[in-house]
Design an enzyme around this catalytic site. Structure first.
Site, PDB file in Angstrom:
ATOM      1  N   TRP A 294     -11.086  -0.632 -12.354  1.00  0.00           N
ATOM      2  CA  TRP A 294     -12.420  -0.259 -11.493  1.00  0.00           C
ATOM      3  C   TRP A 294     -12.056   1.132 -10.618  1.00  0.00           C
ATOM      4  CZ3 TRP A 294      -9.765  -4.923 -11.455  1.00  0.00           C
ATOM      5  CH2 TRP A 294      -8.414  -4.947 -10.598  1.00  0.00           C
TER       6      TRP A 294
ATOM      7  N   GLU B  13     -13.616  -5.450  -5.373  1.00  0.00           N
ATOM      8  CA  GLU B  13     -13.272  -5.950  -4.091  1.00  0.00           C
ATOM      9  C   GLU B  13     -13.639  -7.364  -3.737  1.00  0.00           C
ATOM     10  OE1 GLU B  13     -11.266  -4.464  -1.807  1.00  0.00           O
ATOM     11  OE2 GLU B  13     -10.939  -2.815  -2.705  1.00  0.00           O
TER      12      GLU B  13
ATOM     13  N   GLN C 299      -8.556 -13.068  -2.243  1.00  0.00           N
ATOM     14  CA  GLN C 299      -7.705 -14.116  -2.194  1.00  0.00           C
ATOM     15  C   GLN C 299      -7.325 -14.387  -3.643  1.00  0.00           C
ATOM     16  OE1 GLN C 299      -7.057 -16.175   0.259  1.00  0.00           O
ATOM     17  NE2 GLN C 299      -8.265 -14.788   1.597  1.00  0.00           N
TER      18      GLN C 299
ATOM     19  N   TYR D 165     -13.949  -5.836   6.271  1.00  0.00           N
ATOM     20  CA  TYR D 165     -12.866  -5.231   5.263  1.00  0.00           C
ATOM     21  C   TYR D 165     -13.412  -4.792   4.128  1.00  0.00           C
ATOM     22  CZ  TYR D 165      -9.889  -4.805   1.481  1.00  0.00           C
ATOM     23  OH  TYR D 165      -9.249  -4.203   0.401  1.00  0.00           O
TER      24      TYR D 165
ATOM     25  N   ASP E  74      -6.078  -4.787   3.896  1.00  0.00           N
ATOM     26  CA  ASP E  74      -5.933  -6.025   2.943  1.00  0.00           C
ATOM     27  C   ASP E  74      -4.483  -6.481   3.448  1.00  0.00           C
ATOM     28  OD1 ASP E  74      -4.257  -4.328   1.604  1.00  0.00           O
ATOM     29  OD2 ASP E  74      -5.141  -4.623  -0.301  1.00  0.00           O
TER      30      ASP E  74
ATOM     31  N   CYS F  70       6.347  -1.905  -1.356  1.00  0.00           N
ATOM     32  CA  CYS F  70       6.773  -2.684   0.036  1.00  0.00           C
ATOM     33  C   CYS F  70       6.171  -4.487  -0.359  1.00  0.00           C
ATOM     34  CB  CYS F  70       5.869  -2.180   0.913  1.00  0.00           C
ATOM     35  SG  CYS F  70       6.301  -2.623   2.586  1.00  0.00           S
TER      36      CYS F  70
ATOM     37  N   CYS G 154      12.845  -0.374  -0.626  1.00  0.00           N
ATOM     38  CA  CYS G 154      12.846   0.581   0.630  1.00  0.00           C
ATOM     39  C   CYS G 154      13.182   1.995  -0.121  1.00  0.00           C
ATOM     40  CB  CYS G 154      13.389  -0.092   1.596  1.00  0.00           C
ATOM     41  SG  CYS G 154      12.938  -1.687   2.349  1.00  0.00           S
TER      42      CYS G 154
ATOM     43  N   CYS H 245      10.473   4.183  -1.212  1.00  0.00           N
ATOM     44  CA  CYS H 245       9.209   4.190  -0.399  1.00  0.00           C
ATOM     45  C   CYS H 245       9.099   5.626   0.237  1.00  0.00           C
ATOM     46  CB  CYS H 245       9.231   3.170   0.656  1.00  0.00           C
ATOM     47  SG  CYS H 245       8.037   3.104   1.990  1.00  0.00           S
TER      48      CYS H 245
ATOM     49  N   CYS I 225      10.945   3.854   8.836  1.00  0.00           N
ATOM     50  CA  CYS I 225      10.340   2.526   9.204  1.00  0.00           C
ATOM     51  C   CYS I 225      11.124   1.666  10.072  1.00  0.00           C
ATOM     52  CB  CYS I 225      10.421   2.022   7.707  1.00  0.00           C
ATOM     53  SG  CYS I 225       9.779   0.301   7.427  1.00  0.00           S
TER      54      CYS I 225
END
Length: 365
Positions: free
Chosen positions: A38, A55, A60, A138, A156, A208, A215, A218, A224
């Site tokens: 998508w 979306e 869920q 959202y 999200d 993450c 980490c 990242c 952080c």
């Protein structure tokens, strides 16, 4: 003693940090973005229909589970106008197995509204999108940012996790959502808002992660707060989940040769409009004998046979346990009012929720 503040988080970032983080995030995204069915290719405009469809499906649900359904929907209904002219029953059949079936009903209602009221074009603002069925804050922000590059940040689960770790937000979810939303906006680039959002989504999905985050890879690891404390895996803070009370019931699987007796659930409520075999109420503490009394009254039916074991299923708010009974009907037996016979060979095309597929598989095994 002075009262403790409701929120504990890392102080607001300085101006250089505020500027550099979005730039670092987009640079990482340009190198490592996920290829999703998508998602528009680099330099291409996003298709609002694809963004909206994905979306809604991703609510869920995991990316892995959504992929085949998205492709199937797109092949059947390539644009919102095509989906808007489909029947709700067809949409529910295609959705079967993806769960949270109110999403499918809202999906269809939204497609109808966009086709009827907006000429087949999605509104390009959060306000306009939120007026559509099934689109909450959202989803409206996600579509506005990704499809129309509006300067807004959808949050999200992935983004929630990244931001709560980056700023070490101590307040528990869901109370922490407003402050996480506010902090997430500091990661928006001045341009490419949609890419900023998708970068954070990808960062949460691939780097993450909930457990054992990578980490060292990242792009935001330099400051952080959770990493500095060595407490990454403890964020976001969450209140203990409340498990619902077990509900019990019975399912009655009746066959007539190579056909199965089914009915449609009421449009409103849990699994609304979906197909099911006849069954009892689902109640806490219900006795088997009480549930069996709610079996369909059909003349000439063979004695009910109880299958060994039970079917279990977990819904969002409660676990369910169903005892399964089977019986055979004579060749010309009519279906009771509100029920119908369907060929067992075509059950894959019925709008059966997963719990009913479990029941039928258990009964026919």
């Amino acid at each position: 003693m002075s009262p403790q503040p409701a929120l504990k988080a890392k102080p607001e970032p300085s101006q250089p940090e505020t500027v550099s983080r979005p730039i670092a995030l987009l640079a990482w995204y340009d190198r490592h973005r996920r290829r999703l069915p998508w998602r528009a290719a680099p330099g291409e405009r996003s298709d609002p229909y694809r963004v909206w469809l994905s979306e809604i499906m991703l609510q869920q649900t995991t990316v892995k589970a959504v992929g085949p359904y998205f492709e199937k929907f797109l092949a059947r209904w390539p644009d919102v106008a095509a989906l808007g002219t489909a029947s709700q029953d067809d949409v529910l059949r295609m959705w079967a197995g993806l769960g949270y079936y109110s999403r499918a009903r809202n999906l269809h209602a939204c497609a109808v509204a966009v086709t009827r009221d907006h000429g087949g074009a999605f509104p390009d603002t959060e306000e306009g999108l939120r007026a559509l069925p099934g689109i909450g804050p959202y989803t409206a922000a996600a579509i506005a940012a990704i499809a129309f590059d509006r300067h807004t940040m959808p949050v999200d689960g992935n983004i929630e996790r990244v931001v709560s770790r980056l700023y070490a937000v101590e307040e528990e979810l869901p109370q922490a959502k407003p402050v996480i939303q506010q902090l997430a906006t500091t990661l928006l680039a001045n341009a490419r808002a949609g890419d900023s959002a998708q970068a954070l989504m990808d960062l949460g999905a691939s780097i993450c992660t909930p457990k054992k985050p990578a980490c060292s890879l990242c792009p935001l690891n330099g400051d952080c707060a959770a990493r500095a404390q060595g407490t990454q895996e403890t964020f976001p803070r969450k209140a203990p989940k409340k498990s619902g009370t077990l509900r019990r019931g019975a399912a009655f699987v009746v066959t007539r040769g190579d056909e199965l007796l089914v009915r449609s659930r009421p449009e409103k409520g849990l699994l609304g409009g979906m197909t099911e075999v006849p069954g009892s109420d689902w109640l806490a503490g219900q006795k088997d004998a009480t549930a069996k009394q709610q079996a369909p009254d059909i003349k000439g039916l063979s004695p009910w046979q109880r299958k060994a074991g039970a079917v279990t299923h977990v819904f969002t708010h409660f676990p369910l346990e169903l005892v399964v009974y089977t019986a055979k009907a004579e060749a010309r037996t009519r279906a009771p009012a509100g029920m119908r016979w369907v060929p067992i060979a075509t059950l894959a095309g019925e709008a059966l929720p997963n719990v009913m597929r479990k029941v039928i598989a258990h009964a026919l095994d």
